[in-house]
Enzyme design. Sequence first.
Site, PDB file in Angstrom:
ATOM      1  N   SER A 123      46.492  36.125 -10.778  1.00 49.45           N
ATOM      2  CA  SER A 123      46.821  35.904 -12.183  1.00 49.45           C
ATOM      3  C   SER A 123      46.063  34.714 -12.757  1.00 49.45           C
ATOM      4  O   SER A 123      46.047  34.521 -13.970  1.00 49.45           O
ATOM      5  CB  SER A 123      48.327  35.650 -12.342  1.00 49.45           C
ATOM      6  OG  SER A 123      48.711  34.495 -11.629  1.00 49.45           O
ATOM      7  N   HIS A 144      46.153  43.262 -12.056  1.00 53.03           N
ATOM      8  CA  HIS A 144      47.173  42.234 -12.272  1.00 53.03           C
ATOM      9  C   HIS A 144      48.481  42.884 -12.737  1.00 53.03           C
ATOM     10  O   HIS A 144      48.644  43.225 -13.901  1.00 53.03           O
ATOM     11  CB  HIS A 144      46.691  41.204 -13.298  1.00 53.03           C
ATOM     12  CG  HIS A 144      47.706  40.124 -13.548  1.00 53.03           C
ATOM     13  ND1 HIS A 144      47.895  39.550 -14.777  1.00 53.03           N
ATOM     14  CD2 HIS A 144      48.597  39.533 -12.705  1.00 53.03           C
ATOM     15  CE1 HIS A 144      48.859  38.654 -14.696  1.00 53.03           C
ATOM     16  NE2 HIS A 144      49.292  38.621 -13.456  1.00 53.03           N
ATOM     17  N   GLU A 156      47.008  44.717 -15.993  1.00 53.42           N
ATOM     18  CA  GLU A 156      45.702  44.332 -16.515  1.00 53.42           C
ATOM     19  C   GLU A 156      44.645  44.720 -15.476  1.00 53.42           C
ATOM     20  O   GLU A 156      44.686  44.243 -14.333  1.00 53.42           O
ATOM     21  CB  GLU A 156      45.652  42.827 -16.773  1.00 53.42           C
ATOM     22  CG  GLU A 156      46.545  42.378 -17.919  1.00 53.42           C
ATOM     23  CD  GLU A 156      46.535  40.876 -18.122  1.00 53.42           C
ATOM     24  OE1 GLU A 156      46.455  40.432 -19.279  1.00 53.42           O
ATOM     25  OE2 GLU A 156      46.614  40.135 -17.108  1.00 53.42           O
ATOM     26  N   ASN A 194      47.845  35.865 -20.314  1.00 56.85           N
ATOM     27  CA  ASN A 194      47.957  34.430 -20.074  1.00 56.85           C
ATOM     28  C   ASN A 194      46.979  33.609 -20.903  1.00 56.85           C
ATOM     29  O   ASN A 194      47.156  32.396 -21.037  1.00 56.85           O
ATOM     30  CB  ASN A 194      47.770  34.122 -18.584  1.00 56.85           C
ATOM     31  CG  ASN A 194      49.025  34.383 -17.793  1.00 56.85           C
ATOM     32  OD1 ASN A 194      50.137  34.238 -18.303  1.00 56.85           O
ATOM     33  ND2 ASN A 194      48.876  34.802 -16.548  1.00 56.85           N
TER      34      ASN A 194
END
Length: 504
Positions: A123, A144, A156, A194
């Site tokens: 991540s 991910h 992802e 993120n």
Amino acid sequence: MTALDLSSPVAVVGTGTMGQGIAQVALVAGHPVRLYDAVPGRAREAADAIGARLDRLVEKERLTAADRDAARARLLPADELTGLADCALVVEAVLERLDVKQELLRALEDVVSDDCLLATNTSSLSVTAIGGALRVPGRFVGLHFFNPAPLLPLVEVVSGFATDVTCATRAYETARAWGKTPVACADTPGFIVNRIARPFYAEAFAVYESQGADPATIDAVLRESGGFRMGAFELTDLIGQDVNESVTHSVWQSFFQDVRFTPSLAQRRLVESGRLGRKSGRGWYDYRGSAERPEPHTAERAEPPAYVVAEGDLGPASDLLALIREAGIQVREEDEDNGTRLVLPGGGQLVLADGQTSVEFRDVVYFDLALDYRAATRVALSHSQDTSARTVAEATGLFQALGKKVSVIGDVPGMIVARTVARIIDLAHDAVAKGVATEEDVDTAMRLGVNYPLGPFEWSRRLGRTWACSLLDELHERDPSGRYAPSLALYRHAYATEKREGTP
């Protein structure tokens, strides 16, 4: 390129929470699954834990007993990496350290065939850097998953610099065949979620650090006005302050300490003190024993004004006019070319947060952005020490007459929801312009990955294409550090719109 055939074995290396979750997803989808962990006996323990979760799915009637038994028969712990030799896909979910992952992948290349797809669930690390250790880096991709992997739909699919398109497509289609919602993403710090989510935390912390409001009030405004599932303080307590701060620091460092991603000093102090959130018993809030949760600031009852004068249509807050009328308060409308305010009987003005501060004007109260003013249960107001008590009371009474709780915060430019949403929109435009992902995938990722009520581009369309750029311009004027400077992508988006609309 199609998804992996269900007869193809899938391996997961690393049997912590994420590894077990990914293995369960592949297993329930119908694949034979191999589990490997460097710690002896850990893979067998993980297989037992997955079996227990399958039992619970049967109890909840989400899986038949026959399907559970078949899945258990397909799950095989491996004592050595050589037990993964026939796998078509290996996903690593080991310690988030570049050297550890690279060493593992080099060892895997000596075991699996050259057409085996290798993936990482990282991540925070660069997919390109991890894959750089491989002899055949083109077959390496990021997958991910979000925790808990069996429940959360988003994956992802991250293409490193050397990832072959065919391999990324196969990984994407395989995730979709597993019942997930994949989004394609280039290898950028933080990937989609993120990267774009940083302002949700950063702006809440910035309001707190500037003494604008306390955590309970900021959280309440984000939930009850902004429509977010949780506020930034309670969410980071749930995630773990150390985990959240580590991701923020990693993204900031990876972007060469870009000021837009600067970590919070207040959060750093929280981590240094060992207050990591729920898991340690204390974070922003106290979770020990009978500790009481602090209440958000809520204003005392005030008399509503008999009427308001609407200058302009209030832009994103135009729904308020109908609500005010429904509450039995007279609305007198006046056409104003640049008017986007309500004038109260005492002469004070009520203005939607625009990035400016109340102290700059005579007798102004700002109100924050809401996702839906009709559905919102709380609205934040801000004013300076020079704002008259009558104006504050009339503004408070007005929103209370609409059935809203009112939180009065400090004279913070952009307030809480408005500055947060504007920055999220900006980072989303910047990411798309730089080829990180498509607008559709960004919206999907932010709705499914962090439960945002709207994707950034959905928000942008609802608020008006120039809204975010205008608010950030004002914020940048008041804080010229570069943190709020609109990206070139957002500027171009807003300016092109103005030109089409004939603005000189």
